[in-house]
Design a protein around this motif. Structure first.
Motif, PDB file in Angstrom:
ATOM      1  N   GLY A 131       0.784  -1.226   0.000  1.00  0.00           N
ATOM      2  CA  GLY A 131       0.000   0.000   0.000  1.00  0.00           C
ATOM      3  C   GLY A 131       0.813   1.272   0.000  1.00  0.00           C
ATOM      4  N   PHE A 132       2.100   1.162   0.281  1.00  0.00           N
ATOM      5  CA  PHE A 132       3.004   2.314   0.271  1.00  0.00           C
ATOM      6  C   PHE A 132       3.612   2.550  -1.104  1.00  0.00           C
ATOM      7  CE2 PHE A 132       5.438  -1.456   1.008  1.00  0.00           C
ATOM      8  CZ  PHE A 132       6.549  -1.289   0.213  1.00  0.00           C
ATOM      9  N   ASP A 133       3.440   1.607  -2.018  1.00  0.00           N
ATOM     10  CA  ASP A 133       4.153   1.618  -3.298  1.00  0.00           C
ATOM     11  C   ASP A 133       3.206   2.055  -4.417  1.00  0.00           C
ATOM     12  OD1 ASP A 133       5.614   1.067  -5.613  1.00  0.00           O
ATOM     13  OD2 ASP A 133       6.606  -0.665  -4.708  1.00  0.00           O
ATOM     14  N   ARG A 134       3.418   3.250  -4.917  1.00  0.00           N
ATOM     15  CA  ARG A 134       2.491   3.851  -5.877  1.00  0.00           C
ATOM     16  C   ARG A 134       2.291   2.997  -7.123  1.00  0.00           C
ATOM     17  NH1 ARG A 134       2.280   9.983  -8.360  1.00  0.00           N
ATOM     18  NH2 ARG A 134       1.138   9.452 -10.245  1.00  0.00           N
ATOM     19  N   LYS A 135       3.351   2.357  -7.610  1.00  0.00           N
ATOM     20  CA  LYS A 135       3.182   1.600  -8.859  1.00  0.00           C
ATOM     21  C   LYS A 135       2.212   0.438  -8.675  1.00  0.00           C
ATOM     22  CE  LYS A 135       7.372  -1.278  -8.375  1.00  0.00           C
ATOM     23  NZ  LYS A 135       7.940  -0.629  -7.164  1.00  0.00           N
ATOM     24  N   TYR A 136       2.114  -0.091  -7.471  1.00  0.00           N
ATOM     25  CA  TYR A 136       1.174  -1.179  -7.210  1.00  0.00           C
ATOM     26  C   TYR A 136      -0.261  -0.666  -7.194  1.00  0.00           C
ATOM     27  CZ  TYR A 136       4.514  -4.915  -6.301  1.00  0.00           C
ATOM     28  OH  TYR A 136       5.474  -5.888  -6.444  1.00  0.00           O
ATOM     29  N   TYR A 137      -0.529   0.422  -6.466  1.00  0.00           N
ATOM     30  CA  TYR A 137      -1.924   0.863  -6.420  1.00  0.00           C
ATOM     31  C   TYR A 137      -2.346   1.573  -7.701  1.00  0.00           C
ATOM     32  CZ  TYR A 137      -0.052   5.200  -4.082  1.00  0.00           C
ATOM     33  OH  TYR A 137       0.628   6.336  -3.726  1.00  0.00           O
ATOM     34  N   GLU A 138      -1.390   2.100  -8.460  1.00  0.00           N
ATOM     35  CA  GLU A 138      -1.723   2.591  -9.798  1.00  0.00           C
ATOM     36  C   GLU A 138      -2.205   1.435 -10.677  1.00  0.00           C
ATOM     37  OE1 GLU A 138       1.450   4.604 -11.706  1.00  0.00           O
ATOM     38  OE2 GLU A 138       1.028   6.529 -10.742  1.00  0.00           O
ATOM     39  N   LEU A 139      -1.448   0.339 -10.646  1.00  0.00           N
ATOM     40  CA  LEU A 139      -1.834  -0.822 -11.435  1.00  0.00           C
ATOM     41  C   LEU A 139      -3.192  -1.359 -10.982  1.00  0.00           C
ATOM     42  CD1 LEU A 139      -1.118  -2.998 -13.557  1.00  0.00           C
ATOM     43  CD2 LEU A 139      -0.022  -4.289 -11.712  1.00  0.00           C
ATOM     44  N   TYR A 140      -3.411  -1.389  -9.692  1.00  0.00           N
ATOM     45  CA  TYR A 140      -4.679  -1.882  -9.131  1.00  0.00           C
ATOM     46  C   TYR A 140      -5.860  -1.122  -9.724  1.00  0.00           C
ATOM     47  CZ  TYR A 140      -7.899  -3.440  -5.416  1.00  0.00           C
ATOM     48  OH  TYR A 140      -8.945  -3.986  -4.704  1.00  0.00           O
ATOM     49  N   VAL A 141      -5.718   0.190  -9.844  1.00  0.00           N
ATOM     50  CA  VAL A 141      -6.780   1.004 -10.425  1.00  0.00           C
ATOM     51  C   VAL A 141      -6.835   0.836 -11.936  1.00  0.00           C
ATOM     52  CG1 VAL A 141      -7.574   3.370 -10.819  1.00  0.00           C
ATOM     53  CG2 VAL A 141      -6.763   2.704  -8.557  1.00  0.00           C
ATOM     54  N   ASP A 142      -5.678   0.869 -12.574  1.00  0.00           N
ATOM     55  CA  ASP A 142      -5.645   0.909 -14.030  1.00  0.00           C
ATOM     56  C   ASP A 142      -6.224  -0.353 -14.660  1.00  0.00           C
ATOM     57  OD1 ASP A 142      -5.111   2.396 -16.288  1.00  0.00           O
ATOM     58  OD2 ASP A 142      -3.117   1.545 -16.576  1.00  0.00           O
ATOM     59  N   ILE A 143      -6.092  -1.512 -14.010  1.00  0.00           N
ATOM     60  CA  ILE A 143      -6.615  -2.744 -14.599  1.00  0.00           C
ATOM     61  C   ILE A 143      -8.065  -3.005 -14.198  1.00  0.00           C
ATOM     62  CG2 ILE A 143      -4.327  -3.794 -14.756  1.00  0.00           C
ATOM     63  CD1 ILE A 143      -5.005  -5.503 -12.335  1.00  0.00           C
ATOM     64  N   GLY A 144      -8.616  -2.161 -13.304  1.00  0.00           N
ATOM     65  CA  GLY A 144     -10.026  -2.276 -12.981  1.00  0.00           C
ATOM     66  C   GLY A 144     -10.358  -3.000 -11.685  1.00  0.00           C
ATOM     67  N   CYS A 145      -9.375  -3.203 -10.819  1.00  0.00           N
ATOM     68  CA  CYS A 145      -9.672  -3.825  -9.524  1.00  0.00           C
ATOM     69  C   CYS A 145     -10.523  -2.900  -8.654  1.00  0.00           C
ATOM     70  CB  CYS A 145      -8.381  -4.179  -8.792  1.00  0.00           C
ATOM     71  SG  CYS A 145      -7.443  -5.518  -9.545  1.00  0.00           S
ATOM     72  N   LEU A 146     -10.277  -1.613  -8.752  1.00  0.00           N
ATOM     73  CA  LEU A 146     -11.108  -0.635  -8.057  1.00  0.00           C
ATOM     74  C   LEU A 146     -12.176  -0.157  -9.024  1.00  0.00           C
ATOM     75  CD1 LEU A 146     -11.428   1.043  -5.410  1.00  0.00           C
ATOM     76  CD2 LEU A 146     -10.108   2.845  -6.559  1.00  0.00           C
ATOM     77  N   CYS A 147     -13.419  -0.214  -8.584  1.00  0.00           N
ATOM     78  CA  CYS A 147     -14.529   0.241  -9.416  1.00  0.00           C
ATOM     79  C   CYS A 147     -15.538   0.966  -8.522  1.00  0.00           C
ATOM     80  CB  CYS A 147     -15.189  -0.929 -10.140  1.00  0.00           C
ATOM     81  SG  CYS A 147     -15.918  -2.157  -9.045  1.00  0.00           S
ATOM     82  N   HIS A 148     -16.526   1.571  -9.137  1.00  0.00           N
ATOM     83  CA  HIS A 148     -17.502   2.325  -8.351  1.00  0.00           C
ATOM     84  C   HIS A 148     -18.313   1.416  -7.435  1.00  0.00           C
ATOM     85  CE1 HIS A 148     -16.504   6.063 -10.263  1.00  0.00           C
ATOM     86  NE2 HIS A 148     -16.656   5.518 -11.463  1.00  0.00           N
ATOM     87  N   ASP A 149     -18.460   0.156  -7.817  1.00  0.00           N
ATOM     88  CA  ASP A 149     -19.232  -0.766  -6.987  1.00  0.00           C
ATOM     89  C   ASP A 149     -18.524  -1.119  -5.687  1.00  0.00           C
ATOM     90  OD1 ASP A 149     -21.293  -0.818  -8.811  1.00  0.00           O
ATOM     91  OD2 ASP A 149     -20.602  -2.663  -9.795  1.00  0.00           O
ATOM     92  N   ASN A 150     -17.180  -1.153  -5.711  1.00  0.00           N
ATOM     93  CA  ASN A 150     -16.473  -1.538  -4.476  1.00  0.00           C
ATOM     94  C   ASN A 150     -15.701  -0.385  -3.846  1.00  0.00           C
ATOM     95  OD1 ASN A 150     -14.025  -1.227  -5.900  1.00  0.00           O
ATOM     96  ND2 ASN A 150     -13.754  -3.424  -6.232  1.00  0.00           N
ATOM     97  N   TYR A 151     -15.889   0.823  -4.391  1.00  0.00           N
ATOM     98  CA  TYR A 151     -15.117   1.968  -3.909  1.00  0.00           C
ATOM     99  C   TYR A 151     -15.355   2.249  -2.428  1.00  0.00           C
ATOM    100  CZ  TYR A 151     -13.861   6.812  -3.023  1.00  0.00           C
ATOM    101  OH  TYR A 151     -13.349   7.944  -2.462  1.00  0.00           O
ATOM    102  N   GLN A 152     -16.606   2.358  -2.009  1.00  0.00           N
ATOM    103  CA  GLN A 152     -16.898   2.702  -0.618  1.00  0.00           C
ATOM    104  C   GLN A 152     -16.352   1.657   0.350  1.00  0.00           C
ATOM    105  OE1 GLN A 152     -17.958   5.458   0.576  1.00  0.00           O
ATOM    106  NE2 GLN A 152     -18.537   6.464  -1.351  1.00  0.00           N
ATOM    107  N   ALA A 153     -16.527   0.386   0.012  1.00  0.00           N
ATOM    108  CA  ALA A 153     -16.014  -0.681   0.874  1.00  0.00           C
ATOM    109  C   ALA A 153     -14.490  -0.638   0.946  1.00  0.00           C
ATOM    110  CB  ALA A 153     -16.478  -2.034   0.357  1.00  0.00           C
ATOM    111  N   THR A 154     -13.859  -0.291  -0.158  1.00  0.00           N
ATOM    112  CA  THR A 154     -12.402  -0.203  -0.188  1.00  0.00           C
ATOM    113  C   THR A 154     -11.906   0.926   0.707  1.00  0.00           C
ATOM    114  OG1 THR A 154     -12.353  -1.069  -2.455  1.00  0.00           O
ATOM    115  CG2 THR A 154     -10.389   0.082  -1.675  1.00  0.00           C
ATOM    116  N   ILE A 155     -12.494   2.098   0.556  1.00  0.00           N
ATOM    117  CA  ILE A 155     -12.093   3.247   1.370  1.00  0.00           C
ATOM    118  C   ILE A 155     -12.317   2.958   2.852  1.00  0.00           C
ATOM    119  CG2 ILE A 155     -12.626   5.652   1.924  1.00  0.00           C
ATOM    120  CD1 ILE A 155     -10.984   5.301  -0.615  1.00  0.00           C
ATOM    121  N   HIS A 156     -13.425   2.336   3.167  1.00  0.00           N
ATOM    122  CA  HIS A 156     -13.717   2.006   4.564  1.00  0.00           C
ATOM    123  C   HIS A 156     -12.674   1.036   5.119  1.00  0.00           C
ATOM    124  CE1 HIS A 156     -15.701  -0.260   7.850  1.00  0.00           C
ATOM    125  NE2 HIS A 156     -16.188   0.945   8.165  1.00  0.00           N
ATOM    126  N   ASP A 157     -12.251   0.077   4.311  1.00  0.00           N
ATOM    127  CA  ASP A 157     -11.296  -0.931   4.786  1.00  0.00           C
ATOM    128  C   ASP A 157      -9.890  -0.365   4.951  1.00  0.00           C
ATOM    129  OD1 ASP A 157     -11.009  -3.684   5.587  1.00  0.00           O
ATOM    130  OD2 ASP A 157      -9.750  -3.941   3.822  1.00  0.00           O
TER     131      ASP A 157
END
Length: 311
Positions: free
Chosen positions: A251-277
């Protein structure tokens, strides 16, 4: 007879065999160690079985052009070892020379001055860096000792073999190997099937992340398979190991969470649950996700989110 050679903060032990030096052991506290090409005028040719095993502080190791043979478990369980440099040449290698080196991130390949490898020399520094990461990862894949190939790593045939082995890992049933772990009889290992499956999935996630972040020679079908695996284990799925690995390890490494978003792991359906976690942890990643959610540029038809702004 064992002889000795002093380093800055330790001692190398060696034998003379057939007119060459064979390193048999090491003791000391060197963090950076560059082995000499010659000792007492004799070429250093071999690292013997377990020679550097368990070295406590070793972080970087540079082997000379003269090395031809690395023995079984030669550098095993060097808990802080991060980088190793080998000459780009044919190397005889024993069983799992880097077993248990969990921090190993790079195995660099250095062109030998007397024996130029033009194809390797012409590769970009970015490509060589990716090969160093992939080679370091490959040495601890199970049943893949053949991938420790310092002469051919980075060649198309080697890359194909690497991805074939990764594909086998990704397609392997999550429960496979559980019986073997139980039979090992180690009381300090949590051998429950649920825990075993979670750890197997985390291993697959780490491998998928690393390969996608180092796409040297990566074919489209392999890219798609790895991407689909990561998406299918993100927040809101039946299992969430992609998110768990990202949150707890990267979670400290930008290239990992950039990839997580860019390939579609984060979406509007799971955004709130992700932020909460996330909670109060990983604030930079959390801020990045919030900006993604607030940006109209997150729309897939408008292209990659990362093309829209520069943090």
């Amino acid at each position: 007879m064992n002889l000795s050679y002093d380093t800055e903060n330790g001692t190398i032990y060696y034998k003379v065999l057939d007119g060459n030096v064979s390193i048999s052991g090491y003791s000391g506290e060197d963090e950076e160690l560059k082995l000499p090409m010659k000792i007492d005028g004799l070429l250093v040719r071999r690292i013997e079985k377990k020679a550097f095993m368990g070295s406590r502080k070793l972080r970087t190791l540079n082997l000379p052009d003269s090395i031809k043979d690395v023995g079984d478990w030669a550098f095993a369980y060097c808990r802080y070892l991060e980088e190793v440099t080998f000459p780009r040449r044919h190397m005889k290698s024993g069983i799992k020379p880097f077993l248990g080196d969990l921090r190993l991130r790079h195995i660099y390949l250095r062109e030998r001055k007397q024996y130029p490898d033009i194809a390797w020399r012409n590769k970009s520094e970015e490509d060589k860096e990716m090969v160093s990461v992939l080679l370091a990862h490959s040495v601890n894949l199970e049943e893949a000792d053949y991938l420790f190939d310092t002469k051919h790593a980075g060649n198309p045939d080697w890359t194909s073999k690497l991805d074939a082995r990764i594909r086998l890992l990704m397609e392997e049933p999550d429960e496979e190997g559980h019986t073997d772990m139980i039979l090992c009889g180690e009381e300090d290992i949590d051998c429950t099937i649920d825990n075993f499956i979670k750890e197997k999935r985390k291993k697959k996630v780490r491998t998928a992340f690393l390969r996608l972040l180092n796409p040297y020679g990566l074919e489209d079908d392999m890219r798609m398979m790895l991407t689909d695996y990561l998406i299918s284990h993100s927040v809101g799925c039946a299992s969430e190991e992609t998110w768990i690995v990202l949150r707890d390890e990267k979670g400290f490494d930008r290239k990992y969470y950039e990839l997580y978003v860019d390939i579609g792991c984060l979406c509007h359906d799971n955004y709130q649950a992700t932020i909460h976690d996330i909670g109060s942890g990983n604030p930079e990643m959390k801020a990045f996700f919030i900006r993604w959610n607030d940006s109209e540029a997150a729309s897939p038809e408008d292209g990659s989110y990362f093309d829209k702004f520069d943090l």
